[in-house]
Design an enzyme around this catalytic site. Structure first.
Site, PDB file in Angstrom:
ATOM      1  N   TYR A 150      28.954  43.987  38.115  1.00  0.00           N
ATOM      2  CA  TYR A 150      30.000  43.600  37.178  1.00  0.00           C
ATOM      3  C   TYR A 150      31.373  43.760  37.821  1.00  0.00           C
ATOM      4  O   TYR A 150      32.190  42.821  37.830  1.00  0.00           O
ATOM      5  CB  TYR A 150      29.910  44.449  35.906  1.00  0.00           C
ATOM      6  CG  TYR A 150      31.089  44.286  34.981  1.00  0.00           C
ATOM      7  CD1 TYR A 150      31.378  43.056  34.400  1.00  0.00           C
ATOM      8  CD2 TYR A 150      31.930  45.364  34.696  1.00  0.00           C
ATOM      9  CE1 TYR A 150      32.466  42.896  33.554  1.00  0.00           C
ATOM     10  CE2 TYR A 150      33.015  45.214  33.849  1.00  0.00           C
ATOM     11  CZ  TYR A 150      33.285  43.983  33.281  1.00  0.00           C
ATOM     12  OH  TYR A 150      34.366  43.833  32.449  1.00  0.00           O
ATOM     13  N   LYS A 154      33.905  40.637  38.849  1.00  0.00           N
ATOM     14  CA  LYS A 154      35.214  40.562  38.189  1.00  0.00           C
ATOM     15  C   LYS A 154      36.340  40.624  39.226  1.00  0.00           C
ATOM     16  O   LYS A 154      37.392  40.001  39.056  1.00  0.00           O
ATOM     17  CB  LYS A 154      35.368  41.678  37.162  1.00  0.00           C
ATOM     18  CG  LYS A 154      34.507  41.502  35.920  1.00  0.00           C
ATOM     19  CD  LYS A 154      34.886  40.266  35.114  1.00  0.00           C
ATOM     20  CE  LYS A 154      36.147  40.477  34.308  1.00  0.00           C
ATOM     21  NZ  LYS A 154      36.469  39.298  33.451  1.00  0.00           N
TER      22      LYS A 154
END
Length: 342
Positions: A150, A154
């Site tokens: 994640y 990002k």
């Protein structure tokens, strides 16, 4: 243009509008009289937004073609990109599609439509480095290796947005920390269900400091980005409530407000980290897509303090948290009771 104390009614497109933040922002903008196009994948939530006055379009941004995007982005003045896959565990390609490819498609569509501003919602997870970090600024160095898929994707998405800004797209990036409030299905509910199942594991006694952000405050930060003058373009902004608190104190407040016994157990960090590693290994060996009971990232976030400096947002965006953590907890607990969860 200067700082705007009020906004003219605008055409605003919100991605991830059926998620926690996107839904909150959509409702706020509709209440203020803006024309909102809401993109999302949860059609039931989308129908509720449509009933409130939004133009809802179900779509997967990762496979959004220029032909599909053109009529959606045409005439939009502001685009708020909330959509993301946010989880401590999962297949890397899922994160890459949802966080990087989707952002590339949104950026391309904004440029083609000539939108006035793209507001990109990122995450402070890009800072996390399995160590104590307090008073992190937007210029603090990022770790050489991201903590999980994640955070890594990002970070890549931010790079996509930064490149678009360098090529002329007006953008602002927010990094809001640990969103909570009515509608939260992640942070508080996970800890509360752990309490129901037996106990909440407190790594090192739960003394690590953490920053939270009440959901309405993040939406307020988005509004601030819409109002701000061109000097903010290209910048990144940390967003929190500005009230760091220990996990132990936080959970005491929540369970005290709900009148539920707080069952907890202190676990040494090395033991918790090792156990989480074994759980992750087991999930990989069985090729399970189900998140393990504990992950090393989750253990790290519970073990190490991470607080953010929000002075840049206060100075440039005139951001001021509108709802305190204490009031936010009361509102969350009231909503939790209304769901019949007790």
């Amino acid at each position: 243009m200067g700082w705007l104390t009020a906004m003219n009614k605008m055409n605003v497109l919100i991605t991830g509008a059926t998620g926690f933040l996107g839904n909150n922002a959509t409702c706020r903008l509709l209440a203020e009289g803006h024309q909102v196009t809401a993109l999302g994948r949860n059609e039931a939530a989308g129908r509720r937004l449509a009933a409130s006055g939004a133009r809802f379009v179900p779509i997967d941004l990762a496979v959004m073609t220029p032909e599909l995007a053109a009529p959606l982005f045409a005439g939009q003045q502001m685009v708020i990109h909330c959509a993301a896959l946010s989880s401590p565990w999962g297949a890397y390609d899922d994160f890459y599609q949802a966080n990087v490819i989707a952002t590339e498609n949104v950026v391309r569509s904004c440029r083609a439509a000539g939108v006035e501003r793209l507001i990109h919602v990122s995450t402070p997870s890009v800072y996390f480095d399995f160590r104590e970090q307090t008073g992190i600024t937007e210029n603090s160095p990022l770790p050489r290796r991201s903590a999980n898929a994640y955070a890594h994707t990002k970070r890549l998405a931010e790079a996509v947005v930064d490149a678009a800004f360098a090529e002329g797209l007006p953008v602002v990036t927010l990094r809001p920390r640990a969103l909570f409030g009515p509608g939260d299905t992640a942070i508080f509910p996970r800890l509360m269900r752990a309490n129901e199942r037996g106990f909440v594991p407190l790594i090192g006694g739960g003394q690590a400091l953490m920053d939270l952000t009440y959901i309405d405050n993040v939406t307020e930060a988005l509004i601030c980005c819409m109002r701000a003058d061109a000097a903010v373009l290209g910048n990144k902004y940390n967003i929190t409530n500005g009230e760091p608190t220990s996990l132990f104190e936080l959970l005491q407040r929540i369970f005290g407000e709900l009148g539920i016994p707080f069952r907890h157990r202190s676990i040494p960090y090395p033991l918790a980290y090792g156990a989480a590693g074994l759980m992750e290994l087991g999930a990989r060996m069985t090729q399970s897509r189900k998140e393990p009971l504990m992950t090393r990232y989750t253990v790290g976030t519970l073990a190490f303090s991470q607080t953010l400096d929000i002075s840049r947002a206060a100075r440039d965006l005139h951001y001021r948290p509108q709802v305190t953590v204490e009031e936010g907890i009361r509102r969350f607990c009231s909503w939790w009771r209304s769901k019949g969860e007790l």
